[in-house]
Design a protein around this motif. Sequence first.
Motif, PDB file in Angstrom:
ATOM      1  N   GLY A 200      40.328  41.582  38.191  1.00 49.82           N
ATOM      2  CA  GLY A 200      39.214  40.830  38.742  1.00 49.82           C
ATOM      3  C   GLY A 200      38.294  41.794  39.468  1.00 49.82           C
ATOM      4  O   GLY A 200      38.720  42.865  39.910  1.00 49.82           O
ATOM      5  N   TYR A 201      37.031  41.393  39.630  1.00 49.95           N
ATOM      6  CA  TYR A 201      36.049  42.338  40.158  1.00 49.95           C
ATOM      7  C   TYR A 201      35.216  41.791  41.320  1.00 49.95           C
ATOM      8  O   TYR A 201      34.339  42.490  41.824  1.00 49.95           O
ATOM      9  N   ASP A 202      35.505  40.575  41.768  1.00 51.79           N
ATOM     10  CA  ASP A 202      34.689  39.981  42.828  1.00 51.79           C
ATOM     11  C   ASP A 202      35.511  39.403  43.971  1.00 51.79           C
ATOM     12  O   ASP A 202      34.978  38.690  44.808  1.00 51.79           O
ATOM     13  N   GLY A 203      36.805  39.676  44.028  1.00 47.87           N
ATOM     14  CA  GLY A 203      37.664  39.087  45.053  1.00 47.87           C
ATOM     15  C   GLY A 203      37.688  39.895  46.342  1.00 47.87           C
ATOM     16  O   GLY A 203      37.064  40.961  46.453  1.00 47.87           O
ATOM     17  N   PRO A 204      38.434  39.430  47.346  1.00 44.25           N
ATOM     18  CA  PRO A 204      38.470  40.103  48.646  1.00 44.25           C
ATOM     19  C   PRO A 204      39.442  41.284  48.731  1.00 44.25           C
ATOM     20  O   PRO A 204      39.331  42.099  49.638  1.00 44.25           O
ATOM     21  N   VAL A 205      40.384  41.396  47.802  1.00 46.12           N
ATOM     22  CA  VAL A 205      41.391  42.458  47.884  1.00 46.12           C
ATOM     23  C   VAL A 205      40.943  43.667  47.066  1.00 46.12           C
ATOM     24  O   VAL A 205      40.875  43.604  45.835  1.00 46.12           O
ATOM     25  N   GLY A 206      40.623  44.754  47.747  1.00 45.85           N
ATOM     26  CA  GLY A 206      40.182  45.956  47.056  1.00 45.85           C
ATOM     27  C   GLY A 206      41.337  46.671  46.380  1.00 45.85           C
ATOM     28  O   GLY A 206      42.374  46.915  46.991  1.00 45.85           O
TER      29      GLY A 206
END
Length: 323
Positions: free
Chosen positions: A179-185
């Motif tokens: 995924g590319y837009d979540g809060p976990v880097g």
Amino acid sequence: MGSLSKLLTIVLGFVFVQATLITNDTSNIVSSSFEFIIVGGGTTGLAIANRLAVNHSVLVVERGLDLVNNEIVNNPYMFAAGTPSPCRFSMISTPQVGFRGTRRSLPLFYGSCLGGSSSINGMMGARPTFASMNAIQALGNPGWGWNDFLPYMQKSESFTPPNPWQMEKGADYIAAVHGYDGPVGVSFARPLNAPVLQNIAKNTTQTVFDGEVTLSPDMGDGFSGGSSSAWSYLYPQTQQRANLTVLTGHRVNSVLTSVSVSGNVTATGVLVEPSVGGRITLFNTSGEVVISAGALQSPAILQRSGIGNAMALRNLQIELDRI
């Protein structure tokens, strides 16, 4: 000047309203009642709190401290160097039956601070495997297979692909599973220190299994074996929640319940006390109490609340709940 002053008041008011309250003092908490109370501000607890607090009032009770500025927690290289972490604690297990019938006790480690065990893992992350998720579903849990779980893992993730230099050193990935837009880097280390260890692991695996194991280029694809939840779901400005209150340095003594005429048991609140001991405070809930204190602490909270093995609780003179 009057218009500018009014604008500043509005802007400052907006920032204040949106901020999550993090405190270790119960006197700073205005309300004693919340829609949801989450016991444990660790890997899962903060993610749940973040989502619920969009539309509900939420209290998180964390027995550890807020170590947002602690370099030992925030620097993975200090972890790799073996520097003792103020968030890392342990307890000794009951004797375990092991090799050739021996019985030995083992240290069990856990995180006790905001972020929980995700704050003591050196910022390393790994997903569950395809086989393990499908096994959970096969045990009678529809909707918990890998294909059901993957979209939620992608939703939480903000993946940074490896750059050409990292790929030259051995980094690889499968774009479709991320995924590319979540809060976990999620990203590869800079500098990339893994190649030597990676090659050792690959060679050992191939030797042990005589070349029968197919290695995946991406640990996130479910066929292989981050940052902390605090830095993903709590600290960033984009994740602030006006409805969220986080109480640190306190533990939940027990969950309070009520029994209806029909015999249904409902959680109504929690008794909270400072982790070092002190005055007990009651917080009520109009919704639910979520126990998310980890594999080691959650059972103890339930047992102190009268939920668990009846014989063990009676021996400890703990009144049983009717569940």
